[in-house]
Write a protein that holds these residues in place. Structure first.
Motif, mmCIF file in Angstrom:
data_model
loop_
_atom_site.group_PDB
_atom_site.id
_atom_site.type_symbol
_atom_site.label_atom_id
_atom_site.label_comp_id
_atom_site.label_asym_id
_atom_site.label_seq_id
_atom_site.Cartn_x
_atom_site.Cartn_y
_atom_site.Cartn_z
ATOM 1 N N ASP A 1 0.839 -1.183 0.000
ATOM 2 C CA ASP A 1 0.000 0.000 0.000
ATOM 3 C C ASP A 1 0.884 1.246 0.000
ATOM 4 O OD1 ASP A 1 -2.292 -1.780 0.509
ATOM 5 O OD2 ASP A 1 -1.432 -1.962 2.516
ATOM 6 N N MET A 2 0.269 2.441 -0.011
ATOM 7 C CA MET A 2 1.020 3.699 -0.028
ATOM 8 C C MET A 2 0.396 4.690 0.939
ATOM 9 S SD MET A 2 1.592 4.277 -4.138
ATOM 10 C CE MET A 2 -0.175 4.497 -4.469
ATOM 11 N N LEU A 3 1.217 5.570 1.465
ATOM 12 C CA LEU A 3 0.750 6.709 2.253
ATOM 13 C C LEU A 3 1.469 7.944 1.750
ATOM 14 C CD1 LEU A 3 0.186 6.950 6.068
ATOM 15 C CD2 LEU A 3 1.656 8.632 4.949
ATOM 16 N N THR A 4 0.709 9.022 1.513
ATOM 17 C CA THR A 4 1.309 10.270 1.045
ATOM 18 C C THR A 4 1.022 11.400 2.032
ATOM 19 O OG1 THR A 4 -0.635 10.984 -0.230
ATOM 20 C CG2 THR A 4 0.983 9.591 -1.358
ATOM 21 N N THR A 5 1.959 12.333 2.103
ATOM 22 C CA THR A 5 1.761 13.566 2.871
ATOM 23 C C THR A 5 1.529 14.698 1.876
ATOM 24 O OG1 THR A 5 4.202 13.676 2.981
ATOM 25 C CG2 THR A 5 3.030 12.961 4.949
ATOM 26 N N ASN A 6 0.447 15.454 2.094
ATOM 27 C CA ASN A 6 -0.029 16.423 1.116
ATOM 28 C C ASN A 6 0.090 17.834 1.701
ATOM 29 O OD1 ASN A 6 -0.889 14.002 -0.264
ATOM 30 N ND2 ASN A 6 -2.720 14.043 1.027
ATOM 31 N N ARG A 7 1.185 18.508 1.363
ATOM 32 C CA ARG A 7 1.498 19.781 2.017
ATOM 33 C C ARG A 7 0.433 20.852 1.790
ATOM 34 N NH1 ARG A 7 6.869 23.088 0.490
ATOM 35 N NH2 ARG A 7 7.861 21.181 1.263
ATOM 36 N N LEU A 8 0.004 21.033 0.561
ATOM 37 C CA LEU A 8 -0.926 22.122 0.258
ATOM 38 C C LEU A 8 -2.310 21.861 0.839
ATOM 39 C CD1 LEU A 8 0.086 22.988 -3.419
ATOM 40 C CD2 LEU A 8 0.892 24.007 -1.283
ATOM 41 N N ALA A 9 -2.734 20.605 0.851
ATOM 42 C CA ALA A 9 -4.041 20.269 1.420
ATOM 43 C C ALA A 9 -3.979 20.138 2.935
ATOM 44 C CB ALA A 9 -4.550 18.971 0.808
ATOM 45 N N GLY A 10 -2.788 19.864 3.479
ATOM 46 C CA GLY A 10 -2.641 19.741 4.918
ATOM 47 C C GLY A 10 -3.213 18.462 5.480
ATOM 48 N N ASN A 11 -3.005 17.336 4.815
ATOM 49 C CA ASN A 11 -3.485 16.060 5.340
ATOM 50 C C ASN A 11 -2.620 14.934 4.783
ATOM 51 O OD1 ASN A 11 -4.300 15.776 2.684
ATOM 52 N ND2 ASN A 11 -6.495 15.920 3.114
ATOM 53 N N ILE A 12 -3.009 13.692 5.072
ATOM 54 C CA ILE A 12 -2.347 12.544 4.483
ATOM 55 C C ILE A 12 -3.383 11.716 3.735
ATOM 56 C CG2 ILE A 12 -0.614 12.490 6.330
ATOM 57 C CD1 ILE A 12 -2.032 10.002 7.414
ATOM 58 N N SER A 13 -2.902 10.903 2.786
ATOM 59 C CA SER A 13 -3.769 9.980 2.051
ATOM 60 C C SER A 13 -3.207 8.575 2.192
ATOM 61 C CB SER A 13 -3.856 10.356 0.574
ATOM 62 O OG SER A 13 -4.448 11.628 0.393
ATOM 63 N N ILE A 14 -4.104 7.608 2.360
ATOM 64 C CA ILE A 14 -3.719 6.207 2.466
ATOM 65 C C ILE A 14 -4.307 5.475 1.262
ATOM 66 C CG2 ILE A 14 -3.801 4.119 3.874
ATOM 67 C CD1 ILE A 14 -4.340 6.009 6.282
ATOM 68 N N PHE A 15 -3.426 4.891 0.446
ATOM 69 C CA PHE A 15 -3.827 4.165 -0.758
ATOM 70 C C PHE A 15 -3.717 2.670 -0.473
ATOM 71 C CE2 PHE A 15 -2.640 8.306 -2.285
ATOM 72 C CZ PHE A 15 -3.430 8.538 -3.400
ATOM 73 N N MET A 16 -4.868 2.003 -0.362
ATOM 74 C CA MET A 16 -4.868 0.570 -0.101
ATOM 75 C C MET A 16 -4.881 -0.196 -1.417
ATOM 76 S SD MET A 16 -4.646 0.773 3.088
ATOM 77 C CE MET A 16 -4.589 -0.998 3.346
ATOM 78 N N SER B 1 5.597 18.307 9.523
ATOM 79 C CA SER B 1 4.666 19.363 9.133
ATOM 80 C C SER B 1 5.451 20.642 8.867
ATOM 81 C CB SER B 1 3.633 19.591 10.237
ATOM 82 O OG SER B 1 2.899 18.415 10.474
ATOM 83 N N PHE B 2 5.222 21.223 7.709
ATOM 84 C CA PHE B 2 6.077 22.279 7.167
ATOM 85 C C PHE B 2 5.952 23.589 7.945
ATOM 86 C CE2 PHE B 2 6.989 25.474 3.740
ATOM 87 C CZ PHE B 2 8.319 25.152 3.558
ATOM 88 N N ASN B 3 4.848 24.287 7.804
ATOM 89 C CA ASN B 3 4.693 25.577 8.477
ATOM 90 C C ASN B 3 4.562 25.446 9.989
ATOM 91 O OD1 ASN B 3 4.693 27.394 6.159
ATOM 92 N ND2 ASN B 3 2.737 26.462 5.619
ATOM 93 N N SER B 4 4.014 24.311 10.446
ATOM 94 C CA SER B 4 3.874 24.096 11.890
ATOM 95 C C SER B 4 5.207 23.803 12.555
ATOM 96 C CB SER B 4 2.913 22.940 12.158
ATOM 97 O OG SER B 4 1.668 23.161 11.545
ATOM 98 N N GLN B 5 6.219 23.443 11.765
ATOM 99 C CA GLN B 5 7.570 23.177 12.253
ATOM 100 C C GLN B 5 7.563 22.092 13.325
ATOM 101 O OE1 GLN B 5 9.969 26.709 13.008
ATOM 102 N NE2 GLN B 5 8.742 27.907 11.575
ATOM 103 N N PRO C 1 -3.813 17.190 13.276
ATOM 104 C CA PRO C 1 -3.983 18.517 13.893
ATOM 105 C C PRO C 1 -3.310 19.643 13.134
ATOM 106 C CG PRO C 1 -3.499 16.879 15.555
ATOM 107 C CD PRO C 1 -3.317 16.203 14.235
ATOM 108 N N ASN C 2 -2.155 19.360 12.529
ATOM 109 C CA ASN C 2 -1.484 20.393 11.753
ATOM 110 C C ASN C 2 -2.103 20.490 10.364
ATOM 111 O OD1 ASN C 2 0.362 20.730 13.929
ATOM 112 N ND2 ASN C 2 1.472 18.945 13.211
ATOM 113 N N GLN C 3 -1.704 21.488 9.603
ATOM 114 C CA GLN C 3 -2.338 21.743 8.311
ATOM 115 C C GLN C 3 -1.369 21.684 7.140
ATOM 116 O OE1 GLN C 3 -5.680 22.081 7.997
ATOM 117 N NE2 GLN C 3 -5.723 21.612 10.171
ATOM 118 N N ASP C 4 -0.209 21.032 7.330
ATOM 119 C CA ASP C 4 0.804 21.146 6.279
ATOM 120 C C ASP C 4 1.751 19.951 6.264
ATOM 121 O OD1 ASP C 4 1.955 21.697 8.714
ATOM 122 O OD2 ASP C 4 2.330 23.792 8.274
ATOM 123 N N GLU C 5 1.193 18.742 6.347
ATOM 124 C CA GLU C 5 2.031 17.543 6.347
ATOM 125 C C GLU C 5 2.804 17.463 5.027
ATOM 126 O OE1 GLU C 5 -0.175 17.592 9.593
ATOM 127 O OE2 GLU C 5 -1.167 17.500 7.649
#
Length: 523
Positions: free
Chosen positions: A248-263, A302-306, A278-282
């Motif tokens: 499977d795959m997991l992605t971190t989506n900086r602009l959307a601020g979440n993660i996606s899990i591809f099964m 998390s980018f902007n949340s540091q 909780p953060n908005q910039d994974e």
């Protein structure tokens, strides 16, 4: 009344750092295993650069232990991930209650951090302007035993496949178009369809797409499928999150601020779900087992949340936030490995705007220590970090690619997870990524780097310790004549062979009798 122990993994080997390239992989179970449930889909080993391992299974100790012997050795210095699926069952039919995974690192030969630049590869074709070569993946795409390169180019929307010529060089490349405005960025190798060949996942830095390319084992991609996710896909990890035997795959989506899990649907295609944190910039991620339960977890940044944090897997495809820690600066990319030798996975982040890198130690229970920051001189805007035993001394070093200062900083581990004596390697315009792999198969780790403004790949070569064997043939037949000796069985004979060489060894006495014979083995 004492109940029987449930069917589970009792012990595994090898583990940790400095594992021999040809070492057998063994798993001991709490009950005898059903041999019919052991196979390439339920018991998988994947070398980061060598790809899916093919080999033979054997059953020991009344089927309590399974041993896997690879047909070919793993590459020097590469991480290897072993995954056991829930499809494995006991002799009485009881399946594993949860998947089990662990990783180890293959030993590298002694070498140097300060590596001379050997070759610069120009990636622009005649008439081309700007490619923005962000990084590369170094898998053996054509199964010849050498690591090839897949360079991702964000501006020209393509991949460039460079096949190793068997000497650690790449004389030509083939261009794969990934579509307009696809901005291909981070990539990772896997075997998504379980055919024993390396496939590739490529993310989309400024858009909402993930592409999966199916490798044919000859250096080509036979198909490319596009999946949609949230925006700004900056990181990706691959693993069997639900234990069904499919990656499977997991992605971190900086602009959307979440993660996606591809099964994985069980055929190399995927269904995606989103997960908010909780953060908005994974923005970055790394695959680990943070709490040593055999279930795959994820470090993220998390980018902007540091901040950096831990997602603990549940073995069924779900993840839960375990903890976070603040770092100084915006982490662009992270890496993971056991930096202090305590057996727990640690984390390194490249914190772009602060000109710092942070090291955080894992506690083995799903938590991270407070960070130690490193800010060497002339290290401006580090945007990527890569981990490996570059000097071959048995511990993990790391390298940052520093975009604004046009260089790469190599940090040496003192063996305790403290880093000293940084070495600086120069880039032409804007360093973007480094790959740590044994490019020329001499046993030590070479540095392959990219520059996303000059659109070049830089081949730094590790000279290693002189052995006088690196240029010899890779297949040798050794025949040693031994004079009659009444204590022959106590005689010790030693010889040197090139690294990754295959030798047929025989000892023949003065009467022409073969007294010792060993089939070809990897040395």
């Amino acid at each position: 009344m004492v109940s029987a122990q449930s069917f589970q993994v009792a012990a595994t080997t090898p583990s940790g750092l400095n594992v021999g390239a040809g070492m057998e992989i063994t798993v001991s179970f709490s009950q005898p295993v059903n041999p019919q449930t052991i196979g390439p889909a339920s018991f998988r080993a994947f070398g980061k650069w060598s790809g899916p391992a093919k080999g033979q299974f054997s059953f020991l100790e009344n089927d309590m232990t399974v041993s896997f012997t690879p047909d070919e050795p793993f590459f020097a210095g590469e991480p290897v991930l072993v995954q056991l699926s829930k499809g494995i069952a006991s002799a009485t039919g009881e399946p594993l209650a949860k998947p089990f995974a662990w990783a180890f690192l293959v030993k590298a030969s002694p070498g140097f951090l300060d590596q001379p630049l050997e070759t610069t590869i120009e990636l622009r074709l005649p008439g081309e302007d700007y490619l923005q070569t962000y990084g590369a993946y170094a898998g053996d795409m054509n199964n010849d035993g050498y690591s090839d390169l897949v360079a991702v180019n964000e501006s020209s929307d393509d991949l460039r496949i460079l096949l190793n010529d068997g000497t650690g060089h790449y004389p030509s490349f083939v261009v794969y178009d990934t579509g307009d405005d696809s901005t291909p960025s981070p990539s990772e190798g896997a075997d998504f369809n379980n055919d024993g060949e390396i496939d590739l996942v490529v993310t989309t830095a400024w858009d909402n797409e993930v592409r999966v390319l199916t490798g044919d084992g000859l250096g080509n991609f036979s198909s490319m499928e596009t999946y949609f996710t949230s925006n700004g896909v900056r990181g990706v990890v691959v693993g069997d999150f639900n234990g069904d035997g499919w990656d499977d795959m997991l992605t971190t989506n900086r602009l959307a601020g979440n993660i996606s899990i591809f099964m994985n649907d069980g055929d190399g295609t995927f269904t995606a779900t989103g997960m908010d944190l909780p953060n908005q910039d994974e923005t970055a991620c790394a695959l680990v087992d943070a709490n040593h339960d055999g279930i795959l977890d994820v470090y993220f940044a998390s980018f902007n949340s540091q901040k950096v944090g831990v997602l603990l897997g549940d073995g069924n495809g779900g993840f839960a936030l375990s903890g976070e820690a603040a770092v100084q600066g915006r982490p662009w990319m992270i890496g993971a490995g056991d930096l202090n030798g305590d057996g727990h996975p640690d984390l390194v982040s490249a914190n772009s705007n602060s000109n710092k890198s942070a090291v955080l130690f894992g506690d083995g229970a799903g938590g991270l220590s407070q960070p130690t920051h490193y800010s060497p001189p002339n290290c401006q805007f580090p945007l990527s970090v890569d981990i490996g035993d570059i000097d071959g001394d048995g511990d993990l070093d790391f390298i940052t690619s520093n975009y604004s200062s046009k260089n790469y900083t190599v940090f040496e581990n003192d063996g305790t997870g403290q880093f000293t004596m940084p070495v600086t390697l120069q880039a032409p315009e804007a360093s973007s990524c480094a790959i740590l792999h044994d490019r020329d198969n001499d046993g030590d780790i070479d540095i392959t780097a990219t520059d996303e403004e000059a659109d070049v790949i830089l081949l730094f070569r590790n000279p290693g310790e002189p052995s006088g064997t690196s240029e010899q043939a890779t297949n040798l037949d050794l025949s040693i004549q031994v004079m009659p000796n009444p204590v022959f069985e106590q005689t010790t004979i030693s010889f040197a062979l090139p690294k990754r060489s295959k030798a047929a060894v025989s000892l023949v006495n003065a009467f022409g009798q073969t007294v010792i014979e060993k089939a070809p083995v990897w040395m």
